[in-house]
Scaffold this active site. Structure first.
Site, PDB file in Angstrom:
ATOM      1  N   ASP A 283       0.866  -1.172   0.000  1.00  0.00           N
ATOM      2  CA  ASP A 283       0.000   0.000   0.000  1.00  0.00           C
ATOM      3  C   ASP A 283       0.911   1.234   0.000  1.00  0.00           C
ATOM      4  O   ASP A 283       1.646   1.460   0.960  1.00  0.00           O
ATOM      5  CB  ASP A 283      -0.841  -0.054   1.286  1.00  0.00           C
ATOM      6  CG  ASP A 283      -2.149   0.680   1.159  1.00  0.00           C
ATOM      7  OD1 ASP A 283      -2.182   1.692   0.438  1.00  0.00           O
ATOM      8  OD2 ASP A 283      -3.123   0.261   1.805  1.00  0.00           O
TER       9      ASP A 283
ATOM     10  N   ASP B 197      -2.492   4.625  -2.911  1.00  0.00           N
ATOM     11  CA  ASP B 197      -3.483   5.210  -2.008  1.00  0.00           C
ATOM     12  C   ASP B 197      -3.887   6.619  -2.449  1.00  0.00           C
ATOM     13  O   ASP B 197      -3.034   7.455  -2.735  1.00  0.00           O
ATOM     14  CB  ASP B 197      -2.879   5.272  -0.596  1.00  0.00           C
ATOM     15  CG  ASP B 197      -3.853   5.806   0.432  1.00  0.00           C
ATOM     16  OD1 ASP B 197      -4.928   5.218   0.595  1.00  0.00           O
ATOM     17  OD2 ASP B 197      -3.534   6.837   1.070  1.00  0.00           O
TER      18      ASP B 197
HETATM   19  O1  TEU Z   1      -8.566   6.452   1.632  1.00  0.00           O
HETATM   20  C1  TEU Z   1      -8.846   7.523   0.764  1.00  0.00           C
HETATM   21  C2  TEU Z   1     -10.042   8.253   1.177  1.00  0.00           C
HETATM   22  O2  TEU Z   1     -10.502   8.106   2.304  1.00  0.00           O
HETATM   23  C3  TEU Z   1     -10.615   9.206   0.226  1.00  0.00           C
HETATM   24  O3  TEU Z   1     -10.464   8.785  -1.067  1.00  0.00           O
HETATM   25  C4  TEU Z   1     -12.035   9.411   0.572  1.00  0.00           C
HETATM   26  O4  TEU Z   1     -12.663   8.186   0.530  1.00  0.00           O
HETATM   27  C5  TEU Z   1     -12.852  10.268  -0.325  1.00  0.00           C
HETATM   28  O5  TEU Z   1     -12.208  11.379  -0.660  1.00  0.00           O
HETATM   29  C6  TEU Z   1     -14.169  10.554   0.351  1.00  0.00           C
HETATM   30  O6  TEU Z   1     -14.688  11.734  -0.036  1.00  0.00           O
HETATM   31  C7  TEU Z   1      -7.241   6.126   1.803  1.00  0.00           C
HETATM   32  C8  TEU Z   1      -7.112   5.006   2.813  1.00  0.00           C
HETATM   33  O7  TEU Z   1      -7.765   3.873   2.330  1.00  0.00           O
HETATM   34  C9  TEU Z   1      -7.617   5.464   4.138  1.00  0.00           C
HETATM   35  O8  TEU Z   1      -7.577   4.458   5.106  1.00  0.00           O
HETATM   36  C10 TEU Z   1      -6.794   6.629   4.590  1.00  0.00           C
HETATM   37  O9  TEU Z   1      -7.349   7.170   5.754  1.00  0.00           O
HETATM   38  C11 TEU Z   1      -6.711   7.720   3.521  1.00  0.00           C
HETATM   39  O10 TEU Z   1      -6.441   7.203   2.227  1.00  0.00           O
HETATM   40  C12 TEU Z   1      -5.598   8.659   3.850  1.00  0.00           C
HETATM   41  O11 TEU Z   1      -4.359   8.044   3.616  1.00  0.00           O
END
Ligand code: TEU
Length: 544
Positions: free
Chosen positions: A100, A196
Site C-alpha cells: 500500500d 493510495d
Molecule cells: O482512503 C482515501 C479516502 O478516504 C478518500 O479517497 C475518501 O474516501 C474520499 O475522498 C471521500 O470523499 C485512503 C485510505 O484507504 C484510508 O484508510 C486513509 O485514511 C486515507 O487514504 C488517507 O491516507
C-alpha cells in the site's frame, strides 16, 4: 491483451489489516510474523495475493497512512527481515504481496517535513503545500485543511488528518521519491502496488473559483510522469489505483489509452449505500434499497464492455468501511445465508475480487460502547466536531452512527478459535477491542463445518477458477428484476452462467427460469430450485 495484466485479472486478493490479523509476539498488536504463521490458512482458502495495509514506520495517527519512513517496517510489526521472509514464504505458496503506497501525504514527523519546517530555504520546504492566508478548505476528516507552523509563520495543507501533510506533486522531487519507494519494494520481490488516494495528487482552485481536491487538471500529468519513471525498468508490476469517486467511464479513461494512470481501480459502487447524509461514513440510512445496492454504477461497471476484467477490483468491505454483513446482510437468523449471498454477488461480477480479512467467516460489526473505545481518527474527529463543537448530535447518537458505519469495525482482531482472545494472541490485551458475540464464527469452528461461510468461500474461489472462461473472461450483464432479485449473467459464445441473488428477507418467485445445473447455492439442504427463492437464497446456475 498484455498477458501479465490478464494473469493479474484472475487473482483473488485478501486484504490484511496487519495490526489485527495475528499477534505472534503477544504484545497486543498483530505483526508480520503473525501473518507468516497464517500463510497455510490463506493458501488453503485459495487466495492469490495479499494486500497489506501499510506496515511502514508510523505514529499510527491514521492507522499507518501517516508514514514516517517508506523504507522501514514499523517496529511493532517487526523488521525488514521479517518482511523478506513473508515475501519468500508467500511466493512458495503462489501468493503475491501488494504494498500500500501512501503517495499523497507523509507524516508530519517524516524527516522531510521536519527539515521543511526548519527553514523555507531547505529544499524540503518545496515538497509540501503552503500558504500565508488559509482559505476555508476543509479536511476530509473534518475541520480546516490548513495547519499553522509557528517557526515559518505559514500554514501547510492536509487533506486528511493534520498529522498527514500533503505532498506537492508539482515537484519532480516528489515524483522521483515515490518512484524510488516502489523500486525499493520491487527489489524485495513485490509486484503489486495499491496507490493510495491517487485522485488527490493535484489540488487546485478551478475556473469557477472553487477548491477541488479530486481529479485535478494536472493529476494525469503528474501520475504519468510517475508511471514513466517506474516503467523505465519494471514492466511486470501491477498498479491498483485507489480513487473513490471514480466512475465506470472514468475507469475506461484512466485505466487504458492515452490518459492511463493505473492498471486497475477499486469499484466503489457499493461505497455510499446506506451512508447517512449528514454525517458521511458514520451515518446510516436504514431504508437503503436493492436499487441502491445494484446501482447504476454497479450495472455500468458490468455492462460496459470497454471495462476489461483486470481493470476493476470488487470489494464488499475494506478497512475504510464497516463490515458488509452488518450493513446489507442479516446479523442474526440469516447470518450464514446472507453472508453467502453477498459473497455470491461479488464473485459473480467481472473483476478482481478482494476479500477483507474476516469476511470469509462472516465477521460482523462488534459493538463499541462509547467514544473511548474507538481508535479511528475519523471517528474521534467527528465526535469532536459534531458532538463537542457544533452540538449537532448527542454522544449517544454519534456512538450509534459509528456502530453501524465506523471504520474500526473492519480493524478489530481476527477470530481464529475459541481460546483466549480468539487465538489472536496468547492473552495480552489487544490494542483495540475484540470482536463481540461471534456466532460460532471462528476459523477453527468453520473449518470443521462443511456448511460454513468459510467453506462457501473456498468453493467460490475454486469455482471461479474452474469456470474461468465465464467467471473471469466472460462477458457480464447485471440487472435488477422486478421483484428485487439481482441477476448476473456471465457468458461467452458457447456457455452461460446465471446468478440469481436474493438479498432480502422475503421469498421471491422467479417465473419461467430453466437451467442445466446448480453450481453454488447459499442454502445447504440440497433442495432443487423450483421457482421460489427463500430469504437470502441465492444460486449460481450453469445454463445451457
Ligand atoms: O482512503 C482515501 C479516502 O478516504 C478518500 O479517497 C475518501 O474516501 C474520499 O475522498 C471521500 O470523499 C485512503 C485510505 O484507504 C484510508 O484508510 C486513509 O485514511 C486515507 O487514504 C488517507 O491516507
Amino acid at each position: 491483451m498484455n498477458k501479465y495484466l490478464k494473469k493479474w485479472g484472475e487473482k483473488v486478493v485478501y486484504q490484511i489489516f496487519p495490526r489485527s490479523f495475528s499477534d505472534f509476539d503477544n504484545d497486543g498488536n498483530g505483526d508480520i510474523k503473525g501473518i507468516i504463521s497464517k500463510l497455510d490458512y490463506l493458501q488453503d482458502l485459495g487466495i492469490d495475493a495479499i494486500w497489506l495495509c501499510p506496515v511502514y514506520k508510523t505514529e499510527f495517527a491514521d492507522a499507518g497512512y501517516d508514514v514516517l519512513d517508506y523504507k522501514e517496517i514499523w517496529k511493532t510489526f517487526g523488521t525488514l527481515d521479517d518482511f523478506k521472509l513473508l515475501v519468500q514464504e508467500s511466493k512458495k505458496r503462489n501468493i503475491e504481496i501488494i504494498m500500500d503506497i501512501v503517495l499523497n501525504h507523509t507524516s508530519n514527523k517524516h524527516q522531510w517535513f521536519l527539515k521543511a519546517i526548519e527553514s523555507e530555504k531547505n529544499k524540503e520546504y518545496n515538497y509540501y503545500i503552503w500558504t500565508d492566508k488559509p482559505g476555508n478548505e476543509q479536511s476530509i476528516f473534518g475541520g480546516s485543511a490548513w495547519e499553522y507552523v509557528p517557526s515559518l509563520k505559514k500554514y501547510y495543507f492536509h487533506l486528511f488528518a493534520k498529522e498527514q501533510v500533503d505532498l506537492n506533486w508539482g515537484s519532480d522531487f516528489t515524483i522521483n521519491a515515490m518512484a524510488d519507494v516502489i523500486d525499493f519494494w520491487y527489489k524485495l520481490g513485490v509486484k503489486g502496488f495499491r496507490l493510495d488516494a491517487i485522485q488527490h495528487v493535484h489540488k487546485e482552485i478551478n475556473e469557477n473559483g472553487q477548491f477541488t481536491h479530486s481529479f485535478g487538471s494536472q493529476m494525469v500529468n503528474y501520475l504519468q510522469k510517475f508511471l514513466n519513471k517506474i516503467y523505465e525498468d519494471k514492466q511486470d508490476i501491477f498498479l491498483i489505483g485507489e480513487a473513490s469517486g471514480i466512475q465506470p467511464n472514468t475507469v475506461v479513461q484512466y485505466g487504458k489509452g492515452e490518459q492511463k494512470i493505473a492498471d486497475n481501480f477499486y469499484n466503489f459502487s457499493l461505497w455510499y449505500i446506506g451512508w447517512g447524509r449528514e454525517t458521511g461514513r458514520n451515518g446510516y440510512d436504514a431504508n437503503w434499497s436493492i436499487k441502491q445496492f445494484a446501482n447504476q454504477g454497479a450495472i455500468e461497471y458490468q455492462n460496459n464492455e470497454e471495462i476489461e476484467n483486470h481493470m476493476i477490483s470488487n470489494f464488499l468491505s475494506s478497512h475504510d468501511t464497516s463490515r458488509a454483513i452488518s450493513r446489507w446482510g442479516d446479523e442474526k437468523l440469516y447470518w450464514n445465508e446472507s453472508a453467502k449471498s453477498l459473497a455470491l454477488y461479488q464473485f459473480s461480477l467481472k473483476g478482481i475480487q478482494t476479500i477483507l480479512y474476516g469476511e470469509e467467516i462472516g465477521l460482523k460489526n462488534p459493538i463499541f460502547l462509547n467514544r473511548e473505545e474507538f481508535k479511528d481518527v475519523d471517528a474521534l474527529n467527528s465526535y469532536r466536531i459534531f458532538v463537542d463543537e457544533k452540538k449537532i448530535y448527542s454522544e449517544q447518537e454519534m456512538t450509534r452512527f459509528h456502530n453501524i458505519n465506523g471504520r474500526d469495525h473492519a480493524r478489530v482482531p481476527m477470530v481464529w478459535n475459541k481460546t483466549i482472545n480468539y487465538g489472536f494472541n496468547k492473552g495480552t490485551q489487544p490494542w483495540i477491542k475484540m470482536s463481540g458475540d461471534y456466532l460460532n464464527s471462528s476459523v477453527q469452528e468453520q473449518e470443521n463445518d462443511k456448511e460454513s461461510i468459510l467453506h462457501f468461500y473456498k468453493k467460490l474461489i475454486k469455482t471461479r477458477k474452474k469456470y474461468k472462461n465465464l467467471l473471469i473472461e466472460g462477458k457480464s450483464k447485471l440487472e435488477i428484476l422486478e421483484n428485487e432479485i439481482i441477476k448476473i449473467t456471465r457468458y461467452d459464445d458457447q456457455n452461460t452462467i446465471i446468478s440469481l441473488i436474493n438479498l432480502t428477507k422475503h421469498e421471491k418467485e422467479i417465473l419461467n427460469f430453466s437451467y442445466h445445473k446448480i453450481i453454488m447455492s447459499t442454502y445447504t439442504d440440497g433442495k432443487e430450485f423450483k421457482g421460489t427463492l427463500r430469504p437470502y437464497e441465492s444460486f449460481m446456475f450453469l445454463v445451457k
